[in-house]
Write a protein that holds these residues in place. Structure first.
Motif, PDB file in Angstrom:
ATOM      1  N   ALA A  85      56.422  27.297  27.398  1.00 17.86           N
ATOM      2  CA  ALA A  85      57.678  26.553  27.519  1.00 17.86           C
ATOM      3  C   ALA A  85      58.134  26.496  28.972  1.00 17.86           C
ATOM      4  N   CYS A  86      58.008  27.613  29.675  1.00 14.52           N
ATOM      5  CA  CYS A  86      58.362  27.624  31.101  1.00 14.52           C
ATOM      6  C   CYS A  86      57.446  26.690  31.889  1.00 14.52           C
ATOM      7  N   GLN A  87      56.157  26.735  31.592  1.00 16.10           N
ATOM      8  CA  GLN A  87      55.192  25.862  32.259  1.00 16.10           C
ATOM      9  C   GLN A  87      55.501  24.391  31.953  1.00 16.10           C
ATOM     10  N   GLY A  88      55.860  24.106  30.697  1.00 19.89           N
ATOM     11  CA  GLY A  88      56.184  22.740  30.306  1.00 19.89           C
ATOM     12  C   GLY A  88      57.413  22.202  31.028  1.00 19.89           C
ATOM     13  N   ALA A  89      58.421  23.039  31.203  1.00 26.19           N
ATOM     14  CA  ALA A  89      59.621  22.608  31.929  1.00 26.19           C
ATOM     15  C   ALA A  89      59.291  22.286  33.382  1.00 26.19           C
ATOM     16  N   GLN A  90      58.452  23.099  33.994  1.00 23.79           N
ATOM     17  CA  GLN A  90      58.058  22.839  35.381  1.00 23.79           C
ATOM     18  C   GLN A  90      57.256  21.549  35.481  1.00 23.79           C
ATOM     19  N   LYS A  91      56.352  21.336  34.549  1.00 24.27           N
ATOM     20  CA  LYS A  91      55.513  20.133  34.566  1.00 24.27           C
ATOM     21  C   LYS A  91      56.356  18.883  34.334  1.00 24.27           C
ATOM     22  N   ALA A  92      57.317  18.956  33.408  1.00 25.26           N
ATOM     23  CA  ALA A  92      58.192  17.816  33.142  1.00 25.26           C
ATOM     24  C   ALA A  92      59.025  17.461  34.371  1.00 25.26           C
ATOM     25  N   SER A  93      59.486  18.477  35.087  1.00 25.43           N
ATOM     26  CA  SER A  93      60.251  18.235  36.311  1.00 25.43           C
ATOM     27  C   SER A  93      59.387  17.543  37.367  1.00 25.43           C
ATOM     28  N   ASP A  94      58.154  17.998  37.514  1.00 26.67           N
ATOM     29  CA  ASP A  94      57.252  17.381  38.490  1.00 26.67           C
ATOM     30  C   ASP A  94      56.915  15.938  38.112  1.00 26.67           C
ATOM     31  N   GLU A  95      56.714  15.693  36.808  1.00 28.43           N
ATOM     32  CA  GLU A  95      56.413  14.335  36.356  1.00 28.43           C
ATOM     33  C   GLU A  95      57.606  13.412  36.561  1.00 28.43           C
ATOM     34  N   LEU A  96      58.815  13.925  36.320  1.00 29.21           N
ATOM     35  CA  LEU A  96      60.011  13.118  36.550  1.00 29.21           C
ATOM     36  C   LEU A  96      60.132  12.744  38.016  1.00 29.21           C
ATOM     37  N   LEU A  97      59.844  13.680  38.891  1.00 25.25           N
ATOM     38  CA  LEU A  97      59.887  13.389  40.324  1.00 25.25           C
ATOM     39  C   LEU A  97      58.878  12.302  40.690  1.00 25.25           C
ATOM     40  N   GLU A  98      57.670  12.370  40.123  1.00 23.63           N
ATOM     41  CA  GLU A  98      56.665  11.341  40.384  1.00 23.63           C
ATOM     42  C   GLU A  98      57.117   9.978  39.881  1.00 23.63           C
TER      43      GLU A  98
END
Length: 146
Positions: free
Chosen positions: A66-79
């Motif tokens: 879940a922590c990894q998913g939140a970080q990945k979602a944030s990075d994808e949103l930035l992209e």
């Protein structure tokens, strides 16, 4: 104290709590595995309960995922925001809002970190497994010496 400092304190306390929960579950998992091995060594029964160690492992994996998913979602949103900003035909008001969002995402990325040094993501799982295995081997060696 402004809102940024308040959010930073809340985030730090929350991720410390998550790290402590993961640590407690791993200690419980090591104890349950030790009990499982001890039970197998001292009984002739073929019935073994592996439910609790597996439950502990699943709980830790889900928490760190879940922590990894939140970080990945944030990075994808930035992209996505970066890609949208590069579009030539976009309303000016929306572009200004997206620029503000991009700055916020760049300066306040979603990172699950406990005590500012322990990242909470799937990479930590390797260390947890190695530490748990080492502790289990030590416990079993102590048991065999008796």
């Amino acid at each position: 104290m402004d809102i940024f400092e308040t959010m930073h304190d809340v985030k730090r306390a929350l991720f410390l709590q998550v790290a402590m929960a993961v640590s407690a579950v791993m200690v419980e998992c090591i104890c349950e595995l030790y009990n499982l091995f001890n039970f197998c060594l001292h009984t002739k029964s073929g019935v073994v309960n592996v439910f609790w160690p597996l439950l502990c492992a699943v709980e830790v994996t889900l928490t760190l995922s879940a922590c990894q998913g939140a970080q990945k979602a944030s990075d994808e949103l930035l992209e996505e925001v970066e890609d949208t900003l590069s579009l030539p035909t976009f309303p000016q008001e929306a572009l200004e809002e997206l620029k503000v969002l991009r700055l916020q995402l760049l300066h306040l990325p979603v990172r699950c970190v406990a005590l500012s040094f322990l990242p909470l993501d799937r990479r930590v799982l390797h260390g947890i497994i190695a530490t748990g295995t080492t502790q289990l081997v030590i416990l079993l060696q102590i048991q065999f010496q008796r």
